[in-house]
Design an enzyme around this catalytic site. Structure first.
Site, mmCIF file in Angstrom:
data_model
loop_
_atom_site.group_PDB
_atom_site.id
_atom_site.type_symbol
_atom_site.label_atom_id
_atom_site.label_comp_id
_atom_site.label_asym_id
_atom_site.label_seq_id
_atom_site.Cartn_x
_atom_site.Cartn_y
_atom_site.Cartn_z
ATOM 1 N N CYS A 134 -28.293 -1.818 23.786
ATOM 2 C CA CYS A 134 -27.350 -2.936 23.806
ATOM 3 C C CYS A 134 -26.074 -2.471 23.116
ATOM 4 O O CYS A 134 -26.124 -1.700 22.168
ATOM 5 C CB CYS A 134 -27.920 -4.189 23.152
ATOM 6 S SG CYS A 134 -28.106 -4.146 21.374
ATOM 7 N N CYS A 145 -31.651 -1.384 19.330
ATOM 8 C CA CYS A 145 -31.170 -2.651 19.856
ATOM 9 C C CYS A 145 -30.914 -3.577 18.669
ATOM 10 O O CYS A 145 -31.193 -3.221 17.528
ATOM 11 C CB CYS A 145 -32.208 -3.243 20.796
ATOM 12 S SG CYS A 145 -31.543 -4.527 21.862
ATOM 13 N N CYS A 196 -23.386 0.704 14.655
ATOM 14 C CA CYS A 196 -23.820 1.915 13.957
ATOM 15 C C CYS A 196 -23.532 3.161 14.798
ATOM 16 O O CYS A 196 -24.444 3.892 15.151
ATOM 17 C CB CYS A 196 -25.287 1.839 13.580
ATOM 18 S SG CYS A 196 -26.381 1.313 14.895
#
Length: 159
Positions: A83, A10, A90
């Site tokens: 999220c 996240c 990434c």
């Protein structure tokens, strides 16, 4: 027997990923090594601790961790973005994961308003995270991890 490593990612590693780590550890810690990290960790949110305690899961000793501490050191078989911001930042860092998945929960820490309104937002997300963990466990992910010959990837959809 070596446990399958699952890393929840996240942005801040303060609520959503912490809840997911706690639920997986509580539900299937004997089979999975649950971990969580964030792109820019901000500390464990006390409301996340509170709402998890309401359902009997203690995450008070968990720490907010940076993704940097996991790069090239963690052989996560599953990487689950909780999220879409983390997933978009990434997307290709775990080439050896059996699967990368995206479960984009709303950020309860971003909710404005009085204390009760904020607490309700954390409860809603907690329940969504629990449901996702339970649904995923029902798919028998360990069998999928051992049998998979190529990586599976699901991404967060564009808004």
């Amino acid at each position: 027997m070596k446990r399958t490593t699952v890393l929840f990612l996240c942005t801040g590693n303060s609520a959503r990923s912490q809840m997911a780590e706690g639920f997986l550890r509580e539900r299937a810690g004997d089979r999975f090594d649950a971990q969580s990290a964030g792109l820019a960790p901000v500390g464990l949110n006390p409301l996340a601790v509170q709402v998890m305690a309401e359902v009997g899961v203690d995450i008070s000793s968990q720490q907010s961790k940076s993704l940097k501490g996991f790069l090239r050191k963690n052989e996560a078989q599953y990487v689950i973005f909780v999220c879409d911001k983390a997933e978009k930042s990434c997307p290709e860092i775990w080439p050896f994961a059996t699967a990368t998945m995206c479960w984009p929960f709303p950020d309860p820490a971003a909710v404005q308003g009085d204390a009760e309104n904020r607490l309700q937002a954390f409860r809603r997300v907690r329940d969504q995270v629990r449901e996702s963990i339970e649904s995923w466990l029902a798919t028998d992910p360990e069998s999928s991890a051992t049998a998979a010959h190529k990586s599976q990837t699901t991404t967060c959809e564009e808004d």
